[in-house]
Motif scaffolding. Structure first.
Motif, PDB file in Angstrom:
ATOM      1  N   LYS A  15    -101.390  39.193  -9.198  1.00 27.38           N
ATOM      2  CA  LYS A  15    -100.672  40.229  -8.442  1.00 27.38           C
ATOM      3  C   LYS A  15    -100.604  41.531  -9.240  1.00 27.38           C
ATOM      4  O   LYS A  15    -100.929  42.603  -8.725  1.00 27.38           O
ATOM      5  CB  LYS A  15     -99.266  39.748  -8.099  1.00 27.38           C
ATOM      6  CG  LYS A  15     -98.462  40.748  -7.316  1.00 27.38           C
ATOM      7  CD  LYS A  15     -97.076  40.216  -6.991  1.00 27.38           C
ATOM      8  CE  LYS A  15     -96.242  41.242  -6.285  1.00 27.38           C
ATOM      9  NZ  LYS A  15     -94.885  40.761  -6.012  1.00 27.38           N
ATOM     10  N   GLY A  16    -100.227  41.471 -10.491  1.00 28.30           N
ATOM     11  CA  GLY A  16    -100.158  42.656 -11.334  1.00 28.30           C
ATOM     12  C   GLY A  16    -101.533  43.241 -11.605  1.00 28.30           C
ATOM     13  O   GLY A  16    -101.704  44.465 -11.643  1.00 28.30           O
ATOM     14  N   ILE A  18    -104.090  43.182  -9.623  1.00 27.51           N
ATOM     15  CA  ILE A  18    -104.485  43.893  -8.403  1.00 27.51           C
ATOM     16  C   ILE A  18    -103.691  45.182  -8.255  1.00 27.51           C
ATOM     17  O   ILE A  18    -104.257  46.247  -7.978  1.00 27.51           O
ATOM     18  CB  ILE A  18    -104.307  42.985  -7.175  1.00 27.51           C
ATOM     19  CG1 ILE A  18    -105.299  41.821  -7.248  1.00 27.51           C
ATOM     20  CG2 ILE A  18    -104.472  43.775  -5.881  1.00 27.51           C
ATOM     21  CD1 ILE A  18    -105.012  40.698  -6.277  1.00 27.51           C
ATOM     22  N   GLN A  19    -102.378  45.114  -8.461  1.00 27.83           N
ATOM     23  CA  GLN A  19    -101.527  46.305  -8.336  1.00 27.83           C
ATOM     24  C   GLN A  19    -101.927  47.400  -9.316  1.00 27.83           C
ATOM     25  O   GLN A  19    -101.799  48.584  -9.011  1.00 27.83           O
ATOM     26  CB  GLN A  19    -100.056  45.943  -8.552  1.00 27.83           C
ATOM     27  CG  GLN A  19     -99.441  45.204  -7.400  1.00 27.83           C
ATOM     28  CD  GLN A  19     -98.006  44.779  -7.674  1.00 27.83           C
ATOM     29  OE1 GLN A  19     -97.613  44.586  -8.821  1.00 27.83           O
ATOM     30  NE2 GLN A  19     -97.240  44.621  -6.614  1.00 27.83           N
ATOM     31  N   ASP A  20    -102.443  47.035 -10.462  1.00 27.70           N
ATOM     32  CA  ASP A  20    -102.859  48.014 -11.471  1.00 27.70           C
ATOM     33  C   ASP A  20    -104.211  48.649 -11.158  1.00 27.70           C
ATOM     34  O   ASP A  20    -104.700  49.473 -11.926  1.00 27.70           O
ATOM     35  CB  ASP A  20    -102.900  47.365 -12.862  1.00 27.70           C
ATOM     36  CG  ASP A  20    -101.519  47.031 -13.391  1.00 27.70           C
ATOM     37  OD1 ASP A  20    -100.528  47.579 -12.870  1.00 27.70           O
ATOM     38  OD2 ASP A  20    -101.438  46.219 -14.340  1.00 27.70           O
ATOM     39  N   GLY A  21    -104.831  48.266 -10.043  1.00 28.45           N
ATOM     40  CA  GLY A  21    -106.071  48.892  -9.599  1.00 28.45           C
ATOM     41  C   GLY A  21    -107.353  48.330 -10.180  1.00 28.45           C
ATOM     42  O   GLY A  21    -108.420  48.919  -9.997  1.00 28.45           O
TER      43      GLY A  21
END
Length: 84
Positions: A15-16, A18-21
């Motif tokens: 999740k992190g 992915i969220q970090d791009g």
């Protein structure tokens, strides 16, 4: 689950990641560069494999600069393609 299962990040870290791009076209690990099965059609993963070949050849529509190896996966199977 695939990102964690293939070892690109640790358990619970996807999740992190992915969220970090990281999985974007300009991220450290671009995924679904052809839009995935919804963006290009559904032929049981054949389009995913074709996109991998195009990336390695340098002929993809959304070409990733310097792509020398690609991982094409579906479910529990995967193949790594690369230049000789």
């Amino acid at each position: 689950m695939a990102l964690e299962g293939h070892g690109f990040c640790g358990p619970g870290e996807a999740k992190g990641f992915i969220q970090d791009g990281h999985i974007g076209l300009k991220g450290s690990l671009p995924v679904n560069t052809h839009g995935g099965l919804l963006g290009e059609g559904y032929i049981h993963g054949v389009n995913n494999l074709l996109e991998g070949v195009r990336q390695v050849r340098g002929a993809a529509v959304n070409q990733i600069a310097g792509a020398e190896h690609v991982l094409v996966s579906a479910g529990r199977s995967a193949v790594v393609l690369g230049k000789l």
